[in-house]
Design a protein around this motif. Structure first.
Motif, short mmCIF file in Angstrom:
data_model
loop_
_atom_site.label_atom_id
_atom_site.label_comp_id
_atom_site.label_asym_id
_atom_site.label_seq_id
_atom_site.Cartn_x
_atom_site.Cartn_y
_atom_site.Cartn_z
N ASN A 49 0.88 -1.18 0.00
CA ASN A 49 0.00 0.00 0.00
C ASN A 49 0.91 1.22 0.00
OD1 ASN A 49 -2.49 -1.42 0.08
ND2 ASN A 49 -2.09 -1.88 2.23
N TYR A 50 1.03 1.82 -1.16
CA TYR A 50 2.01 2.89 -1.37
C TYR A 50 1.37 4.26 -1.13
CZ TYR A 50 5.72 5.63 -3.49
OH TYR A 50 6.72 6.52 -3.70
N ASP A 51 2.04 5.09 -0.35
CA ASP A 51 1.61 6.46 -0.07
C ASP A 51 2.66 7.41 -0.65
OD1 ASP A 51 1.00 8.97 0.95
OD2 ASP A 51 0.81 8.29 3.03
N PRO A 52 2.34 8.15 -1.73
CA PRO A 52 3.32 9.04 -2.35
C PRO A 52 3.85 10.14 -1.43
CG PRO A 52 1.43 8.75 -3.80
CD PRO A 52 1.08 8.13 -2.47
N ASP A 94 2.33 7.23 -15.85
CA ASP A 94 2.96 7.09 -14.53
C ASP A 94 3.50 5.69 -14.32
OD1 ASP A 94 2.35 9.70 -13.92
OD2 ASP A 94 0.65 9.23 -12.62
N GLU A 95 4.57 5.63 -13.57
CA GLU A 95 5.15 4.34 -13.16
C GLU A 95 5.89 4.53 -11.84
OE1 GLU A 95 7.49 3.48 -16.65
OE2 GLU A 95 9.22 4.54 -15.86
N LEU A 96 6.01 3.45 -11.10
CA LEU A 96 6.74 3.47 -9.84
C LEU A 96 8.05 2.72 -10.01
CD1 LEU A 96 3.86 2.69 -7.31
CD2 LEU A 96 5.27 4.76 -7.34
N SER A 97 9.14 3.36 -9.59
CA SER A 97 10.44 2.70 -9.62
C SER A 97 10.59 1.85 -8.37
CB SER A 97 11.57 3.73 -9.66
OG SER A 97 11.49 4.47 -10.85
N ALA A 137 10.46 6.12 -1.90
CA ALA A 137 9.49 7.06 -1.31
C ALA A 137 9.28 8.27 -2.22
CB ALA A 137 10.00 7.53 0.06
N GLN A 138 8.14 8.92 -2.03
CA GLN A 138 7.78 10.21 -2.61
C GLN A 138 7.82 10.25 -4.14
OE1 GLN A 138 10.35 12.81 -0.18
NE2 GLN A 138 8.46 13.42 0.89
N GLN A 139 7.32 9.22 -4.77
CA GLN A 139 7.18 9.24 -6.22
C GLN A 139 5.79 9.81 -6.54
OE1 GLN A 139 8.76 5.75 -8.42
NE2 GLN A 139 9.15 4.89 -6.38
N ASN A 140 5.75 10.78 -7.43
CA ASN A 140 4.52 11.49 -7.76
C ASN A 140 3.76 10.72 -8.84
OD1 ASN A 140 2.53 13.42 -7.98
ND2 ASN A 140 3.78 14.85 -9.16
#
Length: 156
Positions: A49-52, A94-97, A137-140
């Motif tokens: 559960n990711y929180d930007p 969008d993508e998450l690293s 952390a903190q990926q927009n």
């Protein structure tokens, strides 16, 4: 009577002579053991559960346990379906690293590394391959479900 006794005696000699020799034979028993590996426990899916806005990286792990017959050699490899990115099929921009660190029985390995008796695989003992995932952390990114599939192969 002498003839009967002589005949009985010669019969006894003939029957004893019939067992005077021995014949023998040998045969070989062979058991062939082939190289083989089996996955005992497959990796569980990872759900984060990711929180930007969180300033701490999100982490989780999963593992595979497997056995290889003593003396088996080969390699372990894995690949990402999305080139090492978590992607949302509904959002093409969008993508998450993330980072994927892998260790085998506590030793860091790289995809494609060979295994032999020298590094403990193929000993007949159960082995544990652990995948540690870190999403920075903190990926927009936009709201969505971002996924990637990791394929793992044990080739022997």
């Amino acid at each position: 009577m002498k003839k009967l006794a002589a005949l009985a005696l010669s019969g006894a000699l003939i029957s004893t002579a019939a067992f005077a020799g021995t014949e023998s034979d040998d045969f070989t028993i062979t058991a062939n053991v082939a190289e083989k590996c089996v996955i005992n426990n497959a990796a569980a899916d990872i759900v984060i559960n990711y929180d930007p806005f969180d300033t701490t990286d999100a982490t989780d792990s999963t593992s595979i346990t497997f056995n290889c017959v003593k003396g088996t050699s080969g390699n372990i490899s894995w690949s990402s379906a999305n080139g090492g990115k978590l992607k949302d099929p509904a959002n093409a921009t969008d993508e998450l690293s993330y980072d994927l660190d892998v260790d085998l029985n506590g030793n860091v390995i790289n995809s494609g590394d060979p295994f032999t008796d020298n590094n403990g695989i193929g000993t007949g003992n159960e082995e544990t391959l652990t995948f540690d995932v870190t999403v920075q952390a903190q990926q927009n990114v936009a709201v969505g479900t971002y996924t990637d599939t990791i394929s793992v192969n044990i080739t022997y």
